[in-house]
Design an enzyme around this catalytic site. Structure first.
Site, PDB file in Angstrom:
ATOM      1  N   LYS A 177       0.792  -1.073   0.023  1.00  0.00           N
ATOM      2  CA  LYS A 177      -0.004  -0.093   0.059  1.00  0.00           C
ATOM      3  C   LYS A 177       0.918   1.344   0.049  1.00  0.00           C
ATOM      4  O   LYS A 177       1.350   1.665   1.037  1.00  0.00           O
ATOM      5  CB  LYS A 177      -1.000   0.126   1.191  1.00  0.00           C
ATOM      6  CG  LYS A 177      -1.706   1.313   1.350  1.00  0.00           C
ATOM      7  CD  LYS A 177      -2.296   1.806   2.668  1.00  0.00           C
ATOM      8  CE  LYS A 177      -2.880   2.865   3.041  1.00  0.00           C
ATOM      9  NZ  LYS A 177      -2.063   4.089   2.328  1.00  0.00           N
ATOM     10  N   SER A 179       1.370   5.493  -0.245  1.00  0.00           N
ATOM     11  CA  SER A 179       0.334   6.498   0.108  1.00  0.00           C
ATOM     12  C   SER A 179      -0.503   6.895  -0.782  1.00  0.00           C
ATOM     13  O   SER A 179      -0.250   7.169  -2.022  1.00  0.00           O
ATOM     14  CB  SER A 179       1.228   7.740   0.458  1.00  0.00           C
ATOM     15  OG  SER A 179       0.692   8.950   0.831  1.00  0.00           O
ATOM     16  N   GLU A 180      -1.737   7.271  -0.395  1.00  0.00           N
ATOM     17  CA  GLU A 180      -2.640   7.802  -0.982  1.00  0.00           C
ATOM     18  C   GLU A 180      -2.378   9.359  -1.480  1.00  0.00           C
ATOM     19  O   GLU A 180      -3.138   9.842  -2.628  1.00  0.00           O
ATOM     20  CB  GLU A 180      -4.068   7.767  -0.318  1.00  0.00           C
ATOM     21  CG  GLU A 180      -4.321   8.572   0.751  1.00  0.00           C
ATOM     22  CD  GLU A 180      -3.719   8.083   2.114  1.00  0.00           C
ATOM     23  OE1 GLU A 180      -4.099   8.493   3.286  1.00  0.00           O
ATOM     24  OE2 GLU A 180      -2.830   7.083   2.125  1.00  0.00           O
ATOM     25  N   GLU A 252       9.537   1.927  10.755  1.00  0.00           N
ATOM     26  CA  GLU A 252      10.209   3.108  10.726  1.00  0.00           C
ATOM     27  C   GLU A 252       9.490   4.320  10.966  1.00  0.00           C
ATOM     28  O   GLU A 252       8.779   4.596  10.102  1.00  0.00           O
ATOM     29  CB  GLU A 252      11.172   2.983   9.516  1.00  0.00           C
ATOM     30  CG  GLU A 252      12.526   4.018   9.412  1.00  0.00           C
ATOM     31  CD  GLU A 252      12.086   5.424   8.971  1.00  0.00           C
ATOM     32  OE1 GLU A 252      12.036   6.203   9.882  1.00  0.00           O
ATOM     33  OE2 GLU A 252      12.230   5.530   7.655  1.00  0.00           O
ATOM     34  N   CYS A 286      11.831  12.159   8.032  1.00  0.00           N
ATOM     35  CA  CYS A 286      11.907  11.715   9.258  1.00  0.00           C
ATOM     36  C   CYS A 286      13.391  11.943  10.058  1.00  0.00           C
ATOM     37  O   CYS A 286      13.566  12.061  11.071  1.00  0.00           O
ATOM     38  CB  CYS A 286      11.725  10.385   9.569  1.00  0.00           C
ATOM     39  SG  CYS A 286      12.592   9.273   8.297  1.00  0.00           S
ATOM     40  N   GLU A 383       7.991  16.581  16.443  1.00  0.00           N
ATOM     41  CA  GLU A 383       8.380  16.396  15.138  1.00  0.00           C
ATOM     42  C   GLU A 383       7.577  17.057  14.163  1.00  0.00           C
ATOM     43  O   GLU A 383       6.423  17.135  14.412  1.00  0.00           O
ATOM     44  CB  GLU A 383       8.081  14.985  14.454  1.00  0.00           C
ATOM     45  CG  GLU A 383       8.891  14.787  13.122  1.00  0.00           C
ATOM     46  CD  GLU A 383       8.926  13.243  12.572  1.00  0.00           C
ATOM     47  OE1 GLU A 383       9.992  12.787  11.910  1.00  0.00           O
ATOM     48  OE2 GLU A 383       7.864  12.733  12.844  1.00  0.00           O
TER      49      GLU A 383
END
Length: 481
Positions: A177, A179-180, A252, A286, A383
């Site tokens: 899957k 990302s949309e 992750e 990230c 973050e």
């Protein structure tokens, strides 16, 4: 208009069971450029069933042959390099040069795991010390089975290569899957998979969001392992779902990475590394080194240099020559960063960064350096995922290391020092999975990637990345008499 209302299952595009659709946006023009299915649990059922049917033959395919398929995937991506980079740039908003680098990294990853597949074949059945007289032993590695892969939107094709390549090399079949938000470049993988000659069901690609595809995939009893890259809240949900059936996970997750600068560091090099660490991909990574810990003797000069570099950035159209920084990926992400900027005002944080002229359209935010931010600030601890840098002066290495390690996260760090031995000594004491000393954030396929603390579980890349999709097996036999 890109219409993505089908799912790639058994090497064919089939209609999604979902009726709901999600818009696809060009983050620079703020315009709808297509739609993608939200996905449906029935799509997951069909994809998992296809992967399970394909597993016996694929796991028995010789490792060298699996390596040939991976080489073919790399060649297919390389043949589409220019068009894919432009598609990725338009879909994600990142400058074209960065999209080219992403694609090159993905190609290198598939080629690396082609070599790892061949090396795995040579490892199979090697003699292992039995430890007992009259017995012999051999060691083998079996694929873990059908794996579910979920990747984020910030590095399309790269994050998927880090998972798909080792999983396929190991002999696993996959339900993937993407990302949309950035599905367009990943969709091309389906064409490449067919051209590379992979059997039906080995790779299944499902479009959709977390509710339509992500959650039912992570709960599905037909999945033997999950590998997820994304936010901590979603990663925790994946881990909870995997607990049913005691299935392994690789996660992750987030980061709040420090960059530590000693008093003898080269100012120009330091400024370059700081800027790359916070402004590459508009800070949407990230590993962004978003906490600057600089020795008090160098602080004022470095702050002034960073402010000047941020003011000189050229935000603009991703495909335009000379663009240094593109827009954020979505209005939602822009609004998230702007909420942190508003919070900085409420917390009384200090910034002298000159305003950058932003394009009239696009999901842009102004890069910002906040000086001497207290460790209690939410901007210091959370973050942000945007070009927002928080800085503090430190008196010595001990203070810098203590502040660097005072974080829920432990993904990465950078150390900049005039003495390379001193830089490495500092790096050894940092509670993170990856440290760069006096260099950019390089992560070649043969390296290792992953973090400590809340930054995740397990490692990607290198042989460790392959081993994450393998189950070691030891066979011990009594010696013939």
């Amino acid at each position: 208009m890109h219409v993505l209302n089908e799912q790639f299952i058994d090497n064919a595009w089939v209609d999604s069971h979902a009726e709901a659709r999600l818009p696809l946006l060009d983050p620079f023009h703020e315009a709808v450029i297509g739609e993608v299915t939200r996905g449906d649990p029935l799509d997951v059922d069909a994809a998992v069933a296809a992967a399970r049917r394909a597993l016996p033959d694929w796991r028995d395919t010789p490792e060298a042959r699996r390596g040939e398929h991976l080489e073919a995937i790399a060649a297919g991506l390389e043949a589409r390099r220019e068009g894919l980079a432009e598609l990725s740039s338009r879909n994600s908003g990142k400058p074209l040069a960065e999209a080219h680098q992403d694609l090159d990294d993905a190609i290198a990853c598939y080629r690396y795991y082609a070599t790892q597949a061949r090396a795995l074949g040579k490892r199979q059945g090697q003699a292992d010390a039995s430890g007992i007289e009259g017995f012999s032993a051999r060691r083998y590695w079996d694929p873990v089975g059908v794996v579910g892969l979920i990747t984020p939107w910030n590095f399309p094709l790269v994050s998927s290569a880090w998972k798909l390549a080792p999983a396929l090399a190991a002999g696993c079949t996959v339900v993937f899957k993407p990302s949309e938000v950035t599905p367009l470049p990943e969709r091309v993988l389906a064409e490449v998979v067919i051209e590379a000659g992979l059997p039906p069901g080995v790779v299944n690609l499902l479009h959709g969001d977390g509710e339509g595809i992500g959650a039912p995939l992570s709960r599905h009893p037909g999945i033997d392992k999950f590998s997820f890259t994304g936010s901590n809240p979603v990663g925790e949900k994946v881990m909870q779902a995997a607990a049913s059936g005691v299935r392994p996970v690789s996660l992750e997750l987030g980061g709040k990475s420090p960059i530590l600068v000693t008093e003898d560091a080269d100012l120009e090099l330091t400024c370059d590394l700081v800027m790359a660490g916070i402004c590459y991909n508009a800070g949407q990574m990230c590993s962004a080194t978003s906490r600057l810990l600089v020795h008090e003797r160098l602080a004022d000069d470095l702050y002034a240099a960073i402010d000047a570099e941020m003011a000189a950035l050229r935000p603009g159209a991703p495909l335009a020559e000379g663009t240094d920084m593109g827009p954020l990926v979505s209005a939602m992400q822009r609004d998230r960063v702007q909420r942190y900027l508003a919070l900085a005002d409420r917390e009384g944080l200090h910034s002298e960064t000159p305003a950058v002229a932003l394009p009239e359209q696009g999901f842009f935010v102004t890069p910002r350096l906040y000086r001497d931010v207290p460790p209690s600030s939410r901007l210091w601890r959370e973050e942000i995922f945007g070009p927002v840098l928080c800085a503090r002066r430190v008196a010595d290495d001990e203070e810098a290391i203590a502040l660097a390690n005072d974080s829920d996260f432990g993904l990465a760090a950078t150390v900049v020092a005039g003495d390379p031995d001193r830089a490495e000594a500092i790096a050894r004491r940092l509670e993170v999975g990856n440290v760069w000393c006096n260099c950019d954030q390089v992560a070649p396929p043969h390296s290792s990637w992953g973090g400590m603390k809340r930054s995740g579980i397990g490692r990607e890349l290198g042989q460790t990345g392959l081993d994450a999709y393998l189950e070691p097996k030891r066979i011990t036999c009594r010696a013939a008499t």
